[in-house]
Every structure is written in structure tokens, then in C-alpha cells.
Design a protein around this motif. Sequence first.
Motif, PDB file in Angstrom:
ATOM      1  N   UNK A   1      -4.059   4.823 -11.949  1.00  0.00           N
ATOM      2  CA  UNK A   1      -4.071   6.404 -11.778  1.00  0.00           C
ATOM      3  C   UNK A   1      -4.997   6.937 -11.284  1.00  0.00           C
ATOM      4  N   UNK A   2      -6.154   6.337 -11.374  1.00  0.00           N
ATOM      5  CA  UNK A   2      -7.506   5.933 -10.765  1.00  0.00           C
ATOM      6  C   UNK A   2      -7.638   6.528  -8.967  1.00  0.00           C
ATOM      7  N   UNK A   3      -6.385   5.292  -8.746  1.00  0.00           N
ATOM      8  CA  UNK A   3      -6.226   5.077  -6.913  1.00  0.00           C
ATOM      9  C   UNK A   3      -5.048   5.915  -6.226  1.00  0.00           C
ATOM     10  N   UNK A   4      -4.230   6.071  -7.701  1.00  0.00           N
ATOM     11  CA  UNK A   4      -2.837   6.733  -6.849  1.00  0.00           C
ATOM     12  C   UNK A   4      -3.467   8.614  -6.932  1.00  0.00           C
TER      13      UNK A   4
ATOM     14  N   UNK B   1      -7.473  -3.533  -2.992  1.00  0.00           N
ATOM     15  CA  UNK B   1      -7.048  -3.654  -1.832  1.00  0.00           C
ATOM     16  C   UNK B   1      -5.273  -3.323  -2.171  1.00  0.00           C
ATOM     17  N   UNK B   2      -4.414  -3.854  -2.936  1.00  0.00           N
ATOM     18  CA  UNK B   2      -3.609  -4.481  -2.238  1.00  0.00           C
ATOM     19  C   UNK B   2      -2.873  -2.897  -3.033  1.00  0.00           C
ATOM     20  N   UNK B   3      -3.337  -1.979  -4.211  1.00  0.00           N
ATOM     21  CA  UNK B   3      -2.541  -1.475  -4.972  1.00  0.00           C
ATOM     22  C   UNK B   3      -2.098  -0.735  -4.187  1.00  0.00           C
ATOM     23  N   UNK B   4      -3.701  -0.281  -3.246  1.00  0.00           N
ATOM     24  CA  UNK B   4      -3.837   0.934  -2.964  1.00  0.00           C
ATOM     25  C   UNK B   4      -2.983   1.272  -1.507  1.00  0.00           C
TER      26      UNK B   4
ATOM     27  N   UNK C   1      -2.448   4.468   0.696  1.00  0.00           N
ATOM     28  CA  UNK C   1      -3.553   4.703   0.923  1.00  0.00           C
ATOM     29  C   UNK C   1      -4.176   4.533   1.725  1.00  0.00           C
ATOM     30  N   UNK C   2      -5.630   5.462   2.040  1.00  0.00           N
ATOM     31  CA  UNK C   2      -6.554   4.655   3.325  1.00  0.00           C
ATOM     32  C   UNK C   2      -7.676   3.274   1.965  1.00  0.00           C
ATOM     33  N   UNK C   3      -7.688   2.161   2.869  1.00  0.00           N
ATOM     34  CA  UNK C   3      -7.960   1.669   1.916  1.00  0.00           C
ATOM     35  C   UNK C   3      -9.418   1.257   2.662  1.00  0.00           C
TER      36      UNK C   3
ATOM     37  N   UNK D   1      -5.318   1.467   7.183  1.00  0.00           N
ATOM     38  CA  UNK D   1      -5.168   2.687   7.044  1.00  0.00           C
ATOM     39  C   UNK D   1      -3.157   2.494   6.674  1.00  0.00           C
ATOM     40  N   UNK D   2      -3.150   2.319   5.545  1.00  0.00           N
ATOM     41  CA  UNK D   2      -1.818   2.442   4.867  1.00  0.00           C
ATOM     42  C   UNK D   2      -0.218   2.648   4.908  1.00  0.00           C
TER      43      UNK D   2
END
Length: 261
Positions: free
Chosen positions: A175-178, A191-194, A199-201, A229-230
Motif C-alpha cells: 500500500x505504501x508503494x502503491x 523494485x519489483x513491486x514498484x 511506478x518510477x523506481x 520508469x516502468x
Amino acid sequence: MSFSYSNVIVVSLLDLENEGNRASSPRRYWPWVNSFPQYDLRSVSDREVKNRVVILGGGGLLDKKYKSQLDMISSSAKEVYLWGVGINSLGVEFDDEPLQWDIVKNAQLIGLRDSIRNPDVEVWNIGCPSVMHPIFAHPPEPKVNAVAYIHEGYDFDMPKVRQITTNSDIDDALFHIARSRCVFTTSYHGAMWGAWLGKQVVILDPFSSKFYTGLNQEAVGYDMPLSLDMNMKGREWYESVIRSHREFERFIGSKITIEPI
């Protein structure tokens, strides 16, 4: 028949300091796998493994510091299935030695999280089992520009960027990353979850080859820190990984014979 007393066990890294390892166990996401007892790779004994069917994964289990335990499992288990395991080697150079270990060569199925091939055995490149967490299917809208997901003790000097550490619960971490548009991280899983969330990681310290073999190859360079920059590419990668995992889960379910003991 109660699966709790079956011939099948799950062996993972039950690491209290790294939620990424705990979140990588397939036991968290499929009820039929959750019904089997789970053991920590670092402490499981020959007695607990002997003549059992072992589901090994996920996480960075193909690491030289675990080789003696992996050798024991390979020699004692009736069958071994690798599910979303990864290779951990320090530095950007990939060390393929673990692909020659008995635990890999003798496995009934090999599902790796790394984007690599083994010419000697058939490998499924399926990514990490944590792809099955429901937040990836329906992520919330971002509310802040940036957050950080870092290892305990890392000196992250951006006081205005809210940070949590890698020992945080997976629901809190995701949730924090999302809720952000950009994530700063020292964590492979961060990094993978982002990336899966589009997200930009920014990877602050890509200390291991897993940042290059386990992440989307097209998006990763060798500059430090790494910047991914995914956006849509990350969401497409997520869709590919979840399809691979669903296919692998169906296949492994058809291969394992569950028997009472």
C-alpha cells in the motif's frame, strides 16, 4: 484425508527481517499449498525432509550460504519442486554455478524468478510468487509523489519522503508503494513491486545480480543508482508474470501426488 499429515511440505525463508522473503512463499497465495506444513530452509532437518515431496520457494534460496541445506534436501527428499526461487550473487555479474547444483538438476520442476536459461534442464521463468497479491490486480490511485522502501539501517537522507523498512508487513509495504508515483528502494522486492505497479523506481544500491536477472531486462541499465520508469511496461510485465504463475500452478498441481503419511 488431511493435507496437514500428507507427504508434502513447503520449505521457504521465514525471515523476520525481510518481508520480501516471507511474501515469496507460494503457501501464502494458493489454499491447496497453504494446507501443507512449512519449514524454514535454514533449520529444516533431514528427518523432516526424508522421503517427502518438497515444494521449495520462493525467494533467493539458490545462495551459496544455503548450499549444504539444499544438498541435504536434494539427497533426502522423494521429489523437489522449485517454485519462484532466485539466484543471489553479490555484484552485477551473474554467477550461474547454482544451476549446476543437484537441487536444480534433480528437481521435478524448476520455476525461477530470474530471467535466465539453463541449457541442461528445462526452466520455467515465472517470476516471484508475490505477484499473486491482490493489490496488483486493483492498485489504488497514487496520492504522493515519492516514498522509500529500504533496508533497516540504510542511510536514506530525504526527510520529506516517507519511508518504511523491509521488515514491514507485505500489505503495509505494498500500500505504501502503491500510493506513490515514485519509489526509492534498496530492496529487490521493492523494485519489483514498484515496477509491477507501474511506478518510477530508483534502486539506490543494486548490490546483487538479482537486480539485473530478476527485473525487466529492457528497463535496467548499469548506472548507479538504477532508474526504472516502468509505467505501462511494468503493468504489462505484471500481466505476463501472473499468467506464467497461474500456468505453473496448474502444472505443478497436476504433477504432485498427495499421499497420507
